[in-house]
Design a protein around this motif. Structure first.
Motif, PDB file in Angstrom:
ATOM      1  N   CYS A   1       0.814  -1.225   0.000  1.00 53.89           N
ATOM      2  CA  CYS A   1       0.000   0.000   0.000  1.00 53.89           C
ATOM      3  C   CYS A   1       0.841   1.266   0.000  1.00 53.89           C
ATOM      4  O   CYS A   1       0.303   2.370   0.125  1.00 53.89           O
ATOM      5  N   GLY A   2       2.168   1.130  -0.141  1.00 53.47           N
ATOM      6  CA  GLY A   2       3.027   2.294  -0.314  1.00 53.47           C
ATOM      7  C   GLY A   2       3.540   2.942   0.955  1.00 53.47           C
ATOM      8  O   GLY A   2       4.218   3.979   0.880  1.00 53.47           O
ATOM      9  N   ARG A   3       3.268   2.381   2.110  1.00 53.17           N
ATOM     10  CA  ARG A   3       3.804   2.947   3.350  1.00 53.17           C
ATOM     11  C   ARG A   3       5.310   2.713   3.439  1.00 53.17           C
ATOM     12  O   ARG A   3       6.045   3.585   3.902  1.00 53.17           O
ATOM     13  N   PHE A   4       5.736   1.520   3.062  1.00 51.99           N
ATOM     14  CA  PHE A   4       7.151   1.213   2.876  1.00 51.99           C
ATOM     15  C   PHE A   4       7.430   1.191   1.378  1.00 51.99           C
ATOM     16  O   PHE A   4       6.593   0.764   0.580  1.00 51.99           O
ATOM     17  N   ASP A   5       8.642   1.612   1.026  1.00 55.61           N
ATOM     18  CA  ASP A   5       9.048   1.539  -0.375  1.00 55.61           C
ATOM     19  C   ASP A   5       9.701   0.201  -0.697  1.00 55.61           C
ATOM     20  O   ASP A   5       9.728  -0.213  -1.866  1.00 55.61           O
ATOM     21  N   ALA A   6      10.220  -0.476   0.328  1.00 56.13           N
ATOM     22  CA  ALA A   6      10.824  -1.794   0.145  1.00 56.13           C
ATOM     23  C   ALA A   6      10.976  -2.450   1.511  1.00 56.13           C
ATOM     24  O   ALA A   6      10.796  -1.811   2.559  1.00 56.13           O
ATOM     25  N   PHE A   7      11.337  -3.741   1.486  1.00 61.79           N
ATOM     26  CA  PHE A   7      11.464  -4.534   2.712  1.00 61.79           C
ATOM     27  C   PHE A   7      12.435  -5.666   2.454  1.00 61.79           C
ATOM     28  O   PHE A   7      12.495  -6.212   1.342  1.00 61.79           O
ATOM     29  N   TRP A   8      13.205  -6.029   3.506  1.00 61.30           N
ATOM     30  CA  TRP A   8      14.020  -7.235   3.399  1.00 61.30           C
ATOM     31  C   TRP A   8      14.145  -7.908   4.764  1.00 61.30           C
ATOM     32  O   TRP A   8      14.053  -7.265   5.807  1.00 61.30           O
ATOM     33  N   GLU A   9      14.335  -9.225   4.721  1.00 59.70           N
ATOM     34  CA  GLU A   9      14.574 -10.000   5.931  1.00 59.70           C
ATOM     35  C   GLU A   9      15.313 -11.273   5.542  1.00 59.70           C
ATOM     36  O   GLU A   9      15.097 -11.829   4.467  1.00 59.70           O
ATOM     37  N   LEU A  10      16.172 -11.733   6.435  1.00 62.40           N
ATOM     38  CA  LEU A  10      17.042 -12.866   6.124  1.00 62.40           C
ATOM     39  C   LEU A  10      16.437 -14.218   6.434  1.00 62.40           C
ATOM     40  O   LEU A  10      16.893 -15.237   5.880  1.00 62.40           O
ATOM     41  N   ASP A  11      15.463 -14.278   7.324  1.00 66.28           N
ATOM     42  CA  ASP A  11      15.023 -15.590   7.801  1.00 66.28           C
ATOM     43  C   ASP A  11      13.509 -15.588   8.021  1.00 66.28           C
ATOM     44  O   ASP A  11      13.031 -15.134   9.056  1.00 66.28           O
ATOM     45  N   LEU A  12      12.778 -16.092   7.038  1.00 60.35           N
ATOM     46  CA  LEU A  12      11.326 -16.143   7.117  1.00 60.35           C
ATOM     47  C   LEU A  12      10.827 -17.527   6.722  1.00 60.35           C
ATOM     48  O   LEU A  12      11.468 -18.233   5.947  1.00 60.35           O
ATOM     49  N   SER A  13       9.664 -17.906   7.272  1.00 59.44           N
ATOM     50  CA  SER A  13       9.033 -19.184   6.966  1.00 59.44           C
ATOM     51  C   SER A  13       7.878 -18.964   5.994  1.00 59.44           C
ATOM     52  O   SER A  13       7.389 -17.831   5.846  1.00 59.44           O
ATOM     53  N   PRO A  14       7.414 -20.030   5.337  1.00 56.74           N
ATOM     54  CA  PRO A  14       6.333 -19.861   4.357  1.00 56.74           C
ATOM     55  C   PRO A  14       5.102 -19.148   4.902  1.00 56.74           C
ATOM     56  O   PRO A  14       4.507 -18.307   4.216  1.00 56.74           O
ATOM     57  N   TRP A  15       4.686 -19.477   6.125  1.00 58.23           N
ATOM     58  CA  TRP A  15       3.482 -18.868   6.677  1.00 58.23           C
ATOM     59  C   TRP A  15       3.691 -17.401   7.021  1.00 58.23           C
ATOM     60  O   TRP A  15       2.732 -16.662   7.183  1.00 58.23           O
ATOM     61  N   ASP A  16       4.955 -16.960   7.125  1.00 57.35           N
ATOM     62  CA  ASP A  16       5.229 -15.542   7.361  1.00 57.35           C
ATOM     63  C   ASP A  16       4.949 -14.694   6.131  1.00 57.35           C
ATOM     64  O   ASP A  16       4.584 -13.520   6.257  1.00 57.35           O
ATOM     65  N   ILE A  17       5.146 -15.276   4.943  1.00 59.21           N
ATOM     66  CA  ILE A  17       5.227 -14.450   3.749  1.00 59.21           C
ATOM     67  C   ILE A  17       4.267 -14.835   2.622  1.00 59.21           C
ATOM     68  O   ILE A  17       4.158 -14.092   1.654  1.00 59.21           O
TER      69      ILE A  17
END
Length: 278
Positions: free
Chosen positions: A207-223
């Motif tokens: 929705c444009g509040r963040f312009d980008a995002f990153w994370e090193l360790d996520l599980s399928p249900w997180d994303i």
């Protein structure tokens, strides 16, 4: 409502069932809010907790799908975390994303449900329980916030960008790599935010509040739900090497097209710098 046979399921029906299930889970969370201080915390790992609220919410979600889409497999941290997602209809659910936030009364937690058919994400819903925001998306049908169409930001200048992130709290061995990335990203942007719910972080990209995002360790249900949300809002999601995202544990980068490219290049440059100095 009657069960929907697998052969009859449209993306709109998958979304409708997912929204019903998400609201059932959200009701459990809301009803537990007043008794938050009395909840029993169980420790799954370092700084990683689960409560009876997570478990009850997940049971409610599973019950909706068992009744309305009995052929579907429900994949979740407490149910079938090792289920495969590339055959048939698979529901990838996080019944309370941001458990630690919820347990502390920090208003950033959600119910997240993504539905894949034969390995392709088709429908998604993320309910921001504390803020009463409903994010939805279907494959090819766009992304919405409370029924209104959303798009990623069009910002192209890193120096003006706001970036979301998540800490590798489950795997402290990745902290040096993350610190290198954090340093480069912070030097090149207007700011970095860490709110503690990857599902909501991805929705905030959508929705444009963040312009980008990153994370090193996520599980399928997180994303799972968040991936479709960003894609349908015109953004890009990839793994840390720039490959199309797969629903397996790992790192991810998301953003509007311009900022995804910049953030991916920046995190990879940090990795190369770490190897050269190591």
């Amino acid at each position: 409502m009657q069960a929907i046979r697998k052969t009859e399921t449209t993306d709109a029906e998958l979304l409708e069932i997912s929204v019903e299930a998400a609201h059932r889970g959200a009701t459990v969370i809301r009803e537990a809010t007043a008794q938050r201080g009395a909840l029993v915390w169980e420790t799954k790992g370092r700084s990683d907790f689960v409560s009876e609220v997570d478990k009850t919410s997940e049971k409610e979600i599973a019950a909706v799908f068992a009744r309305r889409l009995p052929d579907a497999i429900v994949m979740g941290e407490e149910l079938t975390p090792t289920a495969t997602w590339n055959q048939g209809v698979v529901v990838i659910a996080d019944p309370l994303d941001g458990t630690t936030n919820f347990l502390h009364g920090y208003p950033e937690y959600a119910v997240s449900i993504g539905v894949a058919r034969d390995g392709v994400l088709r429908a998604a819903v993320v309910l921001n329980v504390a803020r009463d925001e409903e994010f939805t998306a279907t494959k090819g049908g766009g992304a919405f916030l409370n029924g209104k169409r959303i798009r990623v930001s069009d910002l192209r200048e890193p120096g003006r960008s706001l970036i979301g992130t998540g800490f590798p709290f489950k795997h402290i061995d990745k902290l040096p790599q993350y610190q290198e990335q954090f340093s480069l990203v912070m030097r090149g942007t207007a700011g970095i935010r860490r709110a503690g719910s990857a599902a909501l972080d991805l929705c905030n990209v959508a929705c444009g509040r963040f312009d980008a995002f990153w994370e090193l360790d996520l599980s399928p249900w997180d994303i799972a739900a968040g991936i479709l949300m960003v894609q349908e809002a015109g953004g890009i999601v990839s793994d840390l090497d720039g490959n199309p995202p797969e629903l397996r544990p790992g790192g991810f980068v998301a953003g509007n097209p311009a900022m995804h490219t910049w953030l991916l290049q920046t995190t990879r440059r940090a990795n190369m710098s770490k190897r050269d100095t190591g």
